[in-house]
Design an enzyme around this catalytic site. Structure first.
Site, PDB file in Angstrom:
ATOM      1  N   HIS A 178       0.471  -1.352  -0.246  1.00 20.72           N
ATOM      2  CA  HIS A 178       0.430  -0.320   0.140  1.00 20.72           C
ATOM      3  C   HIS A 178       0.824   1.231   0.212  1.00 20.72           C
ATOM      4  CE1 HIS A 178      -2.887   2.575   1.233  1.00 20.72           C
ATOM      5  NE2 HIS A 178      -3.841   2.133   0.478  1.00 20.72           N
ATOM      6  N   ASP A 232     -12.897   2.472  -6.447  1.00 19.21           N
ATOM      7  CA  ASP A 232     -12.402   3.040  -5.354  1.00 19.21           C
ATOM      8  C   ASP A 232     -13.160   4.075  -4.517  1.00 19.21           C
ATOM      9  OD1 ASP A 232     -10.249   2.684  -3.758  1.00 19.21           O
ATOM     10  OD2 ASP A 232      -8.713   4.335  -4.484  1.00 19.21           O
TER      11      ASP A 232
END
Length: 422
Positions: free
Chosen positions: A183, A353
């Site tokens: 991430h 997202d």
């Protein structure tokens, strides 16, 4: 006409249209009905949605108290996802992200990931007529045929396995379909696009992670990783990869987006880049505006991750004096088309997202019901039904099937108990 179709037609009729005279042509007027039919036949399989974290963070993890059958945009802490909007958006499959903060590491990262998986499972259990948990392409197709939204799980960061292949395997047993290798922070074995490198691509353990994901049938997700790590993954993987929520760097020059040379390699290897709608990755102009806004807010000691009338009063005033750049489905379509030109139309998908984008979204795609407007925009640009169907779901289903086939071919290979060393 079905209720879903009627709802879509009403929504599409209010969509913003180009200001050119061609916008009033008969061909343009026919697009909404065509897209309704298309998405009924080929509903979207979306690569990334952060609803699970929003339920945890904004609603204290109280899954059963968040009624997803109602409009969640009106909640005190609004969401971008609910079942009526998923239906209106033509969504027939969803990879639910089980993201946790990149700063959470060690055994606690594993525990928190299990808690996030539990939230996804409870969401599905609380809404059995809408959601069906699945792990294969065949199961996803069967869920859609039954009128349910195929629900899959994606881990958003390799820190969530605490450097252990044994944990990776157990996540697969719990239904995890993909893992994003990093991430926002680099790991000892793989590098993030938004942090200083530590692995300079992939270490031996990083290559073991990719090999084990291939062996067990877990999709390798290269969103968030550095260019060097992405290239290293493509060097060693035996199965196609996805970028579950990314864009084209040539369209918006952002480290999180993918450069043309790697887009081409993903396409050549049979992978899919699933385009996200977050304005920070869609529009350089929006990103520059947001940077100035954040600088102002931080100087005032304010939280800058809230937008609109619920933002702190000084930010509301700043927004009035500095209007947010207008980002629409047309900007998202620019990324889709660029990736298609470089990697091929078989290498592009959708990974919005939503509920992971800070309350911001394109003006005409404010929630998961916005996808028909993107498809209508692409139809206006000449995309055929076959191409739009592949974008919606055909391309990612092909990747899932290929990943399953690679795993099946490696059944004789025994697991390895490798661990990362920091």
């Amino acid at each position: 006409m079905s209720l879903i179709a009627l709802l879509f037609v009403a929504q599409a009729a209010t969509a913003s249209m180009p200001s050119t005279p061609a916008a009033t042509s008969a061909a343009t007027a026919e697009v909404p009905a065509r897209i309704t039919r298309l998405l009924q036949r080929y509903p979207v399989i979306d690569g990334h949605n952060d609803l699970a974290w929003e339920i945890r963070d904004r609603h204290d993890g109280k899954v059963e108290q968040v009624d997803l059958m109602r409009d969640t945009s009106t909640l005190p802490y609004p969401l971008q996802t609910d079942i009526p909007r998923l239906r209106r958006g033509g969504v027939g499959g969803q990879f639910w992200s089980v993201w946790i903060p990149a700063a959470t590491t060690g055994p606690r990262a594993v525990e928190m990931t299990l808690e996030q998986i539990d939230i996804v499972r409870r969401v599905a259990a609380a809404n059995p007529d809408a959601f069906a948990l699945v792990t294969t392409a065949a199961e996803a197709r069967a869920a859609q045929k039954a009128g349910r939204i195929a629900s899959m799980i994606g881990i958003e960061g390799g820190h969530q396995i605490d450097g252990r292949l044994s944990v990776l395997r157990q996540m697969k047993e719990l239904g995890v379909g993909y893992m994003t290798l990093t991430h926002g922070k680099s790991l000892s074995w793989a590098d993030s696009s938004t942090d200083a490198p530590r692995a300079n691509g992939l270490t031996d353990f990083g290559r073991s992670v990719v090999a084990e994901m291939n062996r067990i049938g877990m999709i390798v997700d290269v969103s968030h990783v550095s260019d060097a790590t992405m290239a290293a993954v493509l060097d060693v993987t035996k199965a196609p990869v996805i970028a579950s929520h990314s864009g084209a760097r040539a369209v918006a020059d952002v480290p999180r987006n993918i450069p043309d040379n790697l887009l081409a390699r993903i396409g050549q290897a049979g992978g899919v880049v699933m385009v996200n709608v977050y304005p920070a990755f869609v529009s350089e102009e929006w990103r520059a505006w947001d940077r100035k806004r954040s600088e102002f807010g931080k100087a005032q000691g304010l939280a800058t991750d809230v937008y609109g009338p619920k933002a702190p009063a000084p930010l509301v005033a700043w927004d009035a004096a500095n209007p947010m750049p207008h980002v629409t489905a047309a900007n998202v379509a620019d990324h889709v088309e660029h990736i298609a030109r470089i990697a091929g139309k078989g290498a592009v998908g959708i990974g919005g997202d939503y509920d992971g984008i800070g309350g911001t979204a394109p003006a005409d795609m404010t929630g998961v019901d916005g996808y028909p407007r993107l498809f209508a925009e692409l139809a206006r640009r000449g995309w055929t039904d076959a191409e739009l169907g592949a974008l919606a779901q055909g391309n990612v289903l092909r990747v899932m099937e290929r990943v399953e086939a690679v795993a099946a071919s490696q059944k004789a290979i025994k697991p390895v108990n490798a661990t990362a060393t920091d």
